[in-house]
Design a protein around this motif. Structure first.
Motif, PDB file in Angstrom:
ATOM      1  N   ARG A  55       0.436  -0.759  -0.008  1.00 51.75           N
ATOM      2  CA  ARG A  55       0.142  -0.298  -0.139  1.00 51.75           C
ATOM      3  C   ARG A  55       1.206   1.195   0.027  1.00 51.75           C
ATOM      4  O   ARG A  55       0.357   2.300  -0.767  1.00 51.75           O
ATOM      5  CB  ARG A  55      -1.145   0.096   1.491  1.00 51.75           C
ATOM      6  CG  ARG A  55      -2.039   0.797   1.640  1.00 51.75           C
ATOM      7  CD  ARG A  55      -2.648   1.128   2.311  1.00 51.75           C
ATOM      8  NE  ARG A  55      -1.985   1.207   3.765  1.00 51.75           N
ATOM      9  CZ  ARG A  55      -1.577   2.509   4.182  1.00 51.75           C
ATOM     10  NH1 ARG A  55      -1.603   3.591   3.492  1.00 51.75           N
ATOM     11  NH2 ARG A  55      -0.826   3.182   4.767  1.00 51.75           N
ATOM     12  N   ASP A  74       2.102   1.590  -4.016  1.00 53.66           N
ATOM     13  CA  ASP A  74       1.324   1.852  -4.658  1.00 53.66           C
ATOM     14  C   ASP A  74       1.474   3.728  -4.071  1.00 53.66           C
ATOM     15  O   ASP A  74       0.634   4.362  -5.287  1.00 53.66           O
ATOM     16  CB  ASP A  74      -0.139   1.736  -4.380  1.00 53.66           C
ATOM     17  CG  ASP A  74       0.235   0.607  -5.096  1.00 53.66           C
ATOM     18  OD1 ASP A  74       1.173   0.051  -5.704  1.00 53.66           O
ATOM     19  OD2 ASP A  74      -0.778  -0.863  -4.500  1.00 53.66           O
ATOM     20  N   GLN A  75       1.347   3.766  -3.306  1.00 50.32           N
ATOM     21  CA  GLN A  75       0.791   5.176  -3.005  1.00 50.32           C
ATOM     22  C   GLN A  75       1.907   6.464  -2.986  1.00 50.32           C
ATOM     23  O   GLN A  75       2.098   7.814  -3.491  1.00 50.32           O
ATOM     24  CB  GLN A  75       0.814   6.026  -1.267  1.00 50.32           C
ATOM     25  CG  GLN A  75       1.090   7.004  -0.380  1.00 50.32           C
ATOM     26  CD  GLN A  75      -0.376   8.157  -0.984  1.00 50.32           C
ATOM     27  OE1 GLN A  75      -1.454   7.025  -2.068  1.00 50.32           O
ATOM     28  NE2 GLN A  75      -0.388   9.103  -1.709  1.00 50.32           N
ATOM     29  N   ARG A 117       1.771   6.591  -7.174  1.00 52.41           N
ATOM     30  CA  ARG A 117       0.569   7.627  -7.352  1.00 52.41           C
ATOM     31  C   ARG A 117       1.828   8.928  -7.126  1.00 52.41           C
ATOM     32  O   ARG A 117       1.570   9.802  -7.597  1.00 52.41           O
ATOM     33  CB  ARG A 117      -0.861   7.619  -6.147  1.00 52.41           C
ATOM     34  CG  ARG A 117      -1.155   6.680  -7.045  1.00 52.41           C
ATOM     35  CD  ARG A 117      -2.559   6.863  -5.892  1.00 52.41           C
ATOM     36  NE  ARG A 117      -2.465   6.713  -5.314  1.00 52.41           N
ATOM     37  CZ  ARG A 117      -2.877   5.166  -3.961  1.00 52.41           C
ATOM     38  NH1 ARG A 117      -2.678   3.916  -4.995  1.00 52.41           N
ATOM     39  NH2 ARG A 117      -2.092   5.065  -2.822  1.00 52.41           N
ATOM     40  N   GLU A 118       2.955   9.858  -5.601  1.00 55.16           N
ATOM     41  CA  GLU A 118       2.687  10.993  -5.596  1.00 55.16           C
ATOM     42  C   GLU A 118       4.167  11.199  -6.510  1.00 55.16           C
ATOM     43  O   GLU A 118       4.376  11.947  -7.366  1.00 55.16           O
ATOM     44  CB  GLU A 118       3.633  10.576  -4.187  1.00 55.16           C
ATOM     45  CG  GLU A 118       2.412  10.781  -3.224  1.00 55.16           C
ATOM     46  CD  GLU A 118       2.638  10.400  -1.830  1.00 55.16           C
ATOM     47  OE1 GLU A 118       4.031  10.523  -1.311  1.00 55.16           O
ATOM     48  OE2 GLU A 118       2.366  10.775  -0.937  1.00 55.16           O
TER      49      GLU A 118
END
Length: 230
Positions: free
Chosen positions: A28, A31-32, A35-36
């Protein structure tokens, strides 16, 4: 145990617990972070587009000023050839003014070009890192899924083996109980025969002492002849 050792043990346990929580959220978090990174790249692309636009405008301005410098230089030479010194000087002054402005615009253009080149290089490196990150995350997810499946299969296999062993143990116990019950029934029948005297009668008949026992052919013939003569 000293207080220092107790504190070290507690600290180690806390670190392990924190690491366990971090590991459970690893995908998780990745993934974050991805995205950033993508959002930052979008901003970089937007900044690059803005710099490229300013560079194009600066190029056009430099081209226009260069053309003006060339034009007024020609005018100054032409006026001087015609003997019009005042006009020639005026055109020369215009050339000097344009060249000063041109130097400023050229410096700006060079700055835009340098920024554009640097930003393009940095963005390319960042995009390569993001693609590598995406690949690693996909690989981690795939490996995690495979390992979960393997754990599930192994758990079911161990559970199935445990159930089979339990069933076989139960089957052995049932067989032992049945063997014990058969022996008990056989013993009960033997006891019942002895109590009713049937066992003793069978022994007497076998010895020829009691009627119905085993009789030889010679003895039976003697019995038949005795009945006939009587």
């Amino acid at each position: 145990m000293s207080f220092k050792k107790i504190w070290t043990a507690l600290k180690g346990g806390a670190n392990e617990a924190a690491e366990a929580v971090a590991d459970s959220q690893a995908i998780r978090i990745l993934d974050q972070e991805l995205r950033e990174a993508r959002d930052e790249l979008k901003k970089c692309d937007h900044n690059l587009t803005s710099i490229m636009a300013k560079r194009k405008l600066a190029e056009r301005k430099v081209e226009s000023m260069s053309a003006d410098v060339a034009k007024y230089t020609e005018h100054a030479l032409s006026a001087n050839e015609q003997g019009n010194e005042a006009l020639a000087i005026e055109c020369a002054e215009r050339v000097a003014e344009l060249e000063s402005q041109l130097d400023t615009e050229q410096a700006l253009l060079n700055g835009f070009k340098q920024s554009e080149t640097t930003l393009k290089s940095n963005i390319a490196k960042a995009k390569t890192n993001v693609r590598r990150m995406e690949q690693q995350i996909d690989q981690v997810k795939a490996t995690e899924a495979v390992q979960k499946a393997q754990v599930a299969v192994s758990t079911r296999h161990v559970g199935a083996n445990s159930k089979v062993k339990t069933a076989l143990d139960s089957l052995d116990r049932i067989k032992q109980k049945q063997t014990q019950r058969a022996a008990e029934l056989e013993a009960a029948e033997e006891l019942a025969s002895e109590e009713s005297g049937s066992s003793l009668d069978a022994k007497l008949r076998a010895a020829g002492i009691q009627p119905g026992g085993d009789v030889s052919g010679k003895d039976k013939l003697a019995q038949l002849l005795a009945k006939k003569s009587g």
